[in-house]
Motif scaffolding. Structure first.
Motif, PDB file in Angstrom:
ATOM      1  N   GLY A 258      -1.753   9.216   7.994  1.00  0.00           N
ATOM      2  CA  GLY A 258      -0.600   9.471   7.129  1.00  0.00           C
ATOM      3  C   GLY A 258      -0.750   8.752   5.799  1.00  0.00           C
ATOM      4  O   GLY A 258      -1.556   7.832   5.663  1.00  0.00           O
ATOM      5  N   GLU A 259       0.050   9.169   4.813  1.00  0.00           N
ATOM      6  CA  GLU A 259      -0.103   8.652   3.452  1.00  0.00           C
ATOM      7  C   GLU A 259       0.606   7.319   3.225  1.00  0.00           C
ATOM      8  O   GLU A 259       0.217   6.558   2.346  1.00  0.00           O
ATOM      9  N   ASP A 260       1.643   7.034   3.989  1.00  0.00           N
ATOM     10  CA  ASP A 260       2.492   5.869   3.686  1.00  0.00           C
ATOM     11  C   ASP A 260       1.709   4.571   3.570  1.00  0.00           C
ATOM     12  O   ASP A 260       1.925   3.767   2.657  1.00  0.00           O
ATOM     13  N   MET A 261       0.799   4.341   4.524  1.00  0.00           N
ATOM     14  CA  MET A 261       0.079   3.073   4.507  1.00  0.00           C
ATOM     15  C   MET A 261      -0.852   2.968   3.293  1.00  0.00           C
ATOM     16  O   MET A 261      -1.129   1.871   2.808  1.00  0.00           O
ATOM     17  N   PHE A 262      -1.280   4.116   2.767  1.00  0.00           N
ATOM     18  CA  PHE A 262      -2.169   4.062   1.607  1.00  0.00           C
ATOM     19  C   PHE A 262      -1.410   3.847   0.303  1.00  0.00           C
ATOM     20  O   PHE A 262      -1.977   3.344  -0.670  1.00  0.00           O
ATOM     21  N   TRP A 263      -0.121   4.188   0.275  1.00  0.00           N
ATOM     22  CA  TRP A 263       0.734   3.759  -0.838  1.00  0.00           C
ATOM     23  C   TRP A 263       0.708   2.232  -0.922  1.00  0.00           C
ATOM     24  O   TRP A 263       0.618   1.638  -1.988  1.00  0.00           O
ATOM     25  N   LYS A 264       0.818   1.613   0.229  1.00  0.00           N
ATOM     26  CA  LYS A 264       0.851   0.141   0.302  1.00  0.00           C
ATOM     27  C   LYS A 264      -0.497  -0.439  -0.165  1.00  0.00           C
ATOM     28  O   LYS A 264      -0.551  -1.354  -0.996  1.00  0.00           O
ATOM     29  N   ILE A 265      -1.599   0.094   0.379  1.00  0.00           N
ATOM     30  CA  ILE A 265      -2.940  -0.450   0.107  1.00  0.00           C
ATOM     31  C   ILE A 265      -3.347  -0.235  -1.350  1.00  0.00           C
ATOM     32  O   ILE A 265      -3.914  -1.130  -1.984  1.00  0.00           O
ATOM     33  N   HIS A 266      -3.056   0.952  -1.888  1.00  0.00           N
ATOM     34  CA  HIS A 266      -3.570   1.313  -3.217  1.00  0.00           C
ATOM     35  C   HIS A 266      -2.594   1.056  -4.352  1.00  0.00           C
ATOM     36  O   HIS A 266      -2.996   1.050  -5.511  1.00  0.00           O
ATOM     37  N   LYS A 267      -1.311   0.864  -4.033  1.00  0.00           N
ATOM     38  CA  LYS A 267      -0.312   0.652  -5.087  1.00  0.00           C
ATOM     39  C   LYS A 267       0.422  -0.680  -4.929  1.00  0.00           C
ATOM     40  O   LYS A 267       0.314  -1.566  -5.764  1.00  0.00           O
ATOM     41  N   GLU A 268       1.154  -0.825  -3.815  1.00  0.00           N
ATOM     42  CA  GLU A 268       2.026  -2.010  -3.680  1.00  0.00           C
ATOM     43  C   GLU A 268       1.230  -3.310  -3.620  1.00  0.00           C
ATOM     44  O   GLU A 268       1.610  -4.304  -4.256  1.00  0.00           O
TER      45      GLU A 268
END
Length: 280
Positions: A258-268
Motif C-alpha cells: 500500500g502507498e501510506d507507508m511510503f508517504w511516511k518514508i519518502h515525505k514525512e
C-alpha cells in the motif's frame, strides 16, 4: 507517468563529468521526485586540499548541480561537508593535528552554506576501514565538531562510517548526545535495516535499498529513509546502486504494502529530519 506520492533518494551523488543529469532523468522517468544531493569527496574531483577553503570548490559545484537538477523538474537538496576518508588523504602530506583542523574548518564553511539556506545538512562521520587509534580518535573529534555545528544550526548530519551494528550505533548516539544535537537529525547513511535499534536510540537510518533490505526494514516499521548511494563514477557504472533503484523498488513494494507507508518514508521522514518541504 503519474503517481500520487513523492519518491525520495536520500543519498545520491551526481557528477557532470560522468552520467550527470542523464542519471537524474533515469531517476525521474522511473518515478523519482526528490534527491538529497551529497557532495563528492574532494579527491574524486581532483582537488588537493591543503586548507579549509579548498573545500569551497566542491561546495560550489554541488550547489550548481542542485540548480541544474531543479531545472529538470526533480527537486534537489544539497548536503555539504567533509568526507571522513579525507583524514587518510590529508595525513599523507600533513600532520594529523593539521588534518583535523583542516577538516573542521571545511565543516565550518559547509555550515555557512546551511545558514544561508544553500544546503540542508552536513556530511561527516569516521573512516569505514581500519585506522590507527590516533586517527580513530581524531575522526571522532571531527564528527563531534559536525554535531556541534548542526546543533547550533538545528540541521541534519549525514554520517558515513564503518559498518554498524547496535554497539556502533550506541557509540555514535552517545557522542551525538554530548553536543546537544537533536537525535532525529543524526542520519546513519548506508545503514543496514536496523530500524528498531535506531528508533530506540533516537537516530535515523538511511537504509541502503539493496535486495531485500527494504522488506526487512518494513517488518520493523516505517521510521527510515531510502537511499542508493549512487556515486556517478564512469569507472563504476551503477555503483553503489543505480539511479532507478528506489523509484522502481518503491512502486513495486507499494503494490504489495500500500502507498501510506511510503508517504511516511519518502515525505514525512525526510521533512522531519531535514526541515524541508517535499511536494509533488
Amino acid at each position: 507517468m503519474t503517481q500520487s506520492f513523492p519518491i525520495t533518494d536520500e543519498h545520491m551523488h551526481i557528477d557532470l563529468r560522468a552520467k550527470g543529469l542523464k542519471a537524474v532523468k533515469e531517476f525521474q522517468n522511473a518515478g523519482g521526485t526528490h534527491i538529497f544531493l551529497v557532495m563528492k569527496p574532494s579527491w574524486t574531483l581532483g582537488i588537493r586540499v591543503t586548507r579549509p577553503e579548498d573545500h569551497i570548490a566542491v561546495f560550489e559545484e554541488t550547489v550548481d548541480i542542485t540548480k541544474q537538477i531543479n531545472e529538470t523538474g526533480v527537486t534537489s537538496f544539497p548536503v555539504l561537508g567533509v568526507h571522513p576518508a579525507e583524514i587518510t588523504k590529508l595525513t599523507e602530506y600533513m600532520e594529523l593535528e593539521k588534518a583535523v583542523e583542516t577538516m573542521k574548518g571545511g565543516l565550518d564553511i559547509a555550515a555557512g552554506y546551511v545558514e544561508k539556506g544553500l544546503a540542508v545538512g552536513l556530511k561527516s562521520g569516521r573512516p569505514h576501514y581500519p585506522v590507527s587509534p590516533e586517527v580513530w580518535d581524531a575522526s571522532n573529534e571531527v564528527m563531534e565538531h559536525a554535531f556541534t555545528l548542526a546543533a547550533d544550526l538545528d540541521c541534519a548530519v549525514q554520517l558515513h562510517t564503518e559498518s554498524v551494528g547496535e554497539p556502533e550505533l550506541i557509540d555514535i548516539t552517545e557522542r551525538a548526545k554530548k553536543t546537544g544535537i537533536k537525535l532525529h537529525r543524526v542520519v546513519k547513511h548506508y545503514a543496514p535495516p536496523l530500524v528498531s535499534v535506531c528508533e530506540k536510540l533516537g537516530i535515523f537510518p538511511g537504509v541502503l535499498a539493496g535486495k531485500g533490505a527494504i522488506e526487512e526494514a518494513l517488518q520493523q516499521g516505517t521510521r527510515f529513509m531510502m537511499e542508493t548511494d549512487y556515486i556517478d563514477d564512469p569507472e563504476r557504472p551503477g555503483a553503489v546502486l543505480g539511479p532507478k533503484t528506489i523509484p522502481k523498488r518503491t512502486l513495486k513494494l507499494a503494490e504489495q504494502y500500500g502507498e501510506d507507508m511510503f508517504w511516511k518514508i519518502h515525505k514525512e521522514n525526510p521533512e522531519k529530519v531535514y526541515s524541508v518541504d517535499i511536494e509533488i
